[in-house]
Design an enzyme around this catalytic site. Structure first.
Site, PDB file in Angstrom:
ATOM      1  N   ASP A  77       0.833  -1.220  -0.122  1.00 11.91           N
ATOM      2  CA  ASP A  77       0.293   0.058  -0.082  1.00 11.91           C
ATOM      3  C   ASP A  77       0.799   1.235   0.074  1.00 11.91           C
ATOM      4  OD1 ASP A  77      -2.127  -1.925   0.399  1.00 11.91           O
ATOM      5  OD2 ASP A  77      -1.680  -1.681   2.577  1.00 11.91           O
ATOM      6  N   ASN A 101     -22.762  -8.574  -1.582  1.00 17.35           N
ATOM      7  CA  ASN A 101     -21.738  -9.448  -1.740  1.00 17.35           C
ATOM      8  C   ASN A 101     -20.461  -8.618  -1.526  1.00 17.35           C
ATOM      9  OD1 ASN A 101     -22.995 -12.101  -2.434  1.00 17.35           O
ATOM     10  ND2 ASN A 101     -23.463 -11.202  -4.439  1.00 17.35           N
ATOM     11  N   GLU A 116     -11.304  -0.858  -3.606  1.00 16.22           N
ATOM     12  CA  GLU A 116     -10.644  -0.292  -2.585  1.00 16.22           C
ATOM     13  C   GLU A 116      -9.573   0.576  -3.003  1.00 16.22           C
ATOM     14  OE1 GLU A 116      -9.578  -3.620  -0.188  1.00 16.22           O
ATOM     15  OE2 GLU A 116      -7.694  -4.193  -1.266  1.00 16.22           O
ATOM     16  N   HIS A 139      -3.144  -1.150  -5.178  1.00 18.45           N
ATOM     17  CA  HIS A 139      -3.142   0.062  -3.970  1.00 18.45           C
ATOM     18  C   HIS A 139      -1.831   0.715  -4.256  1.00 18.45           C
ATOM     19  CE1 HIS A 139      -4.600   0.944  -0.002  1.00 18.45           C
ATOM     20  NE2 HIS A 139      -3.874   1.762  -0.059  1.00 18.45           N
ATOM     21  N   ARG A 192       5.007  -8.123  -0.630  1.00 17.25           N
ATOM     22  CA  ARG A 192       4.441  -7.225  -1.576  1.00 17.25           C
ATOM     23  C   ARG A 192       5.449  -5.867  -1.305  1.00 17.25           C
ATOM     24  NH1 ARG A 192      -1.729  -6.141   0.298  1.00 17.25           N
ATOM     25  NH2 ARG A 192      -0.735  -6.280   2.496  1.00 17.25           N
TER      26      ARG A 192
END
Length: 338
Positions: free
Chosen positions: A29, A172, A211, A275, A309
């Site tokens: 992120d 959902n 997101e 992200h 990541r």
């Protein structure tokens, strides 16, 4: 601590590409703010999800080795005691602000993902200080899983964009993208407006997710990128586009791209890019995409528990119609021991 083992980039590649990847290892992120003082300020989720770190450097290349300062730690108990996610640093109206998501202790609540969004403030000219104070929780009008806030200023208005769950919008969905105008950097002024929910096939792989919004302004347009699907190799980036003169609080002003604008490159061994944030090159002439991805797919357990990541950068190209071309995730050009 990481150690640079070798640089795998050829002289030809060096001539064609300015940046080497990854830029910072084990930082998901990633968010980079280039300030008026000429420094890059880097902030991201740490693998332990227990604190907020900040580092600065004159160049993107220097960020990996830059001194890291912990500016805030999770509480021992209560609503900010678990899973500190996706911090961003912004300079607004002469002060520094960090937006982040946090959850209460799951051993107490019995719920793993129960995040809300919070703000820190620092009036010091240098954010690498201990002068951070908690401004509290961002109230959106309803209590549900909420995270990944970003802000931007446009036409003398301050906007807040974030991801939040609302079963009445889509049962959902784990999170949708919302926008609101702000009264000040820690208070919303307008009601939240839904801009996007997971609905296309590439937005609903394993998890229904929108997101990680990020804003890029260029060529008379406002581009809002976001991440979709599960945080494994299915993770990818989508985009909404609005005219800069439109009503940004009107859903009709935003057009969703039908396909992801940035996704896994199996050829280059980069999986689940997402992200993202945006910054500019050292000389200010190039727009840069900052994002994270993994260089393998063999994950054990929850992808969120995998620390690898890595933060990465790509130079954005611009199409004739004025829209960004993010290309594909480039291959690793240097190898780190972790």
């Amino acid at each position: 601590m990481s150690k640079l083992i070798r640089d795998t980039q050829s002289e030809k590649d060096e001539m064609n590409k300015k940046y080497k990847n990854p830029i910072i290892i084990q930082r998901a992120d990633p968010y980079i703010h280039k300030h008026k003082d000429g420094f890059y300020y880097f902030i991201a989720s740490v693998p332990e999800f227990d604190r907020i770190e900040l580092r600065k450097a004159k160049t993107i290349e220097e960020l990996q080795a830059a001194e890291t300062r912990t500016v805030w730690k999770k509480h021992d108990s209560g609503e900010m005691s678990e899973l500190i996610w996706a911090p961003e640093i912004h300079y607004i109206q002469g002060k520094w602000y960090i937006y982040f998501a946090a959850a209460p202790n799951r051993e107490v609540t019995g719920i793993t993902f129960n995040h809300s969004m919070y703000v820190l403030e620092n009036a010091n000219e240098d954010p690498m200080t201990d002068n951070w104070s908690e401004k509290g929780k961002i109230e959106t009008g309803w209590d549900s899983f909420a995270l990944d806030a970003t802000t931007f200023e446009h036409d003398n208005k301050l906007y807040y964009v974030w991801a939040q769950e609302d079963p009445e919008v889509e049962p959902n969905s784990h999170s949708n993208i919302y926008i609101a105008e702000m009264e000040n950097p820690w208070t919303l002024k307008s009601k939240p407006v839904l801009l996007s929910k997971p609905e296309l096939d590439w937005e609903i792989k394993l998890y229904w997710v929108n997101e990680g919004p990020a804003i890029l302004k260029k060529n008379g347009k406002i581009f809002l990128t976001y991440s979709a699907s599960a945080t494994d190799e299915n993770y990818c980036i989508g985009m909404l586009t609005a005219d800069e003169n439109s009503n940004l609080l009107a859903p009709s002003s935003w057009v969703k791209s039908k396909e992801p604008v940035f996704k896994t490159s199996y050829e280059n061994h980069q999986y689940g890019p997402g992200h993202n944030s945006f910054t500019v090159s050292e000389d200010g002439t190039q727009d840069l995409l900052i994002y994270h991805s993994r260089n393998y797919t063999e994950l054990k357990g929850d992808p969120l528990s995998d620390p690898n990541r890595h933060a990465r950068v790509e130079i954005i190209k611009w199409k004739e119609d004025g829209t960004p071309d993010f290309g594909v995730p480039s291959p690793d050009t240097r190898i780190f021991e972790v």
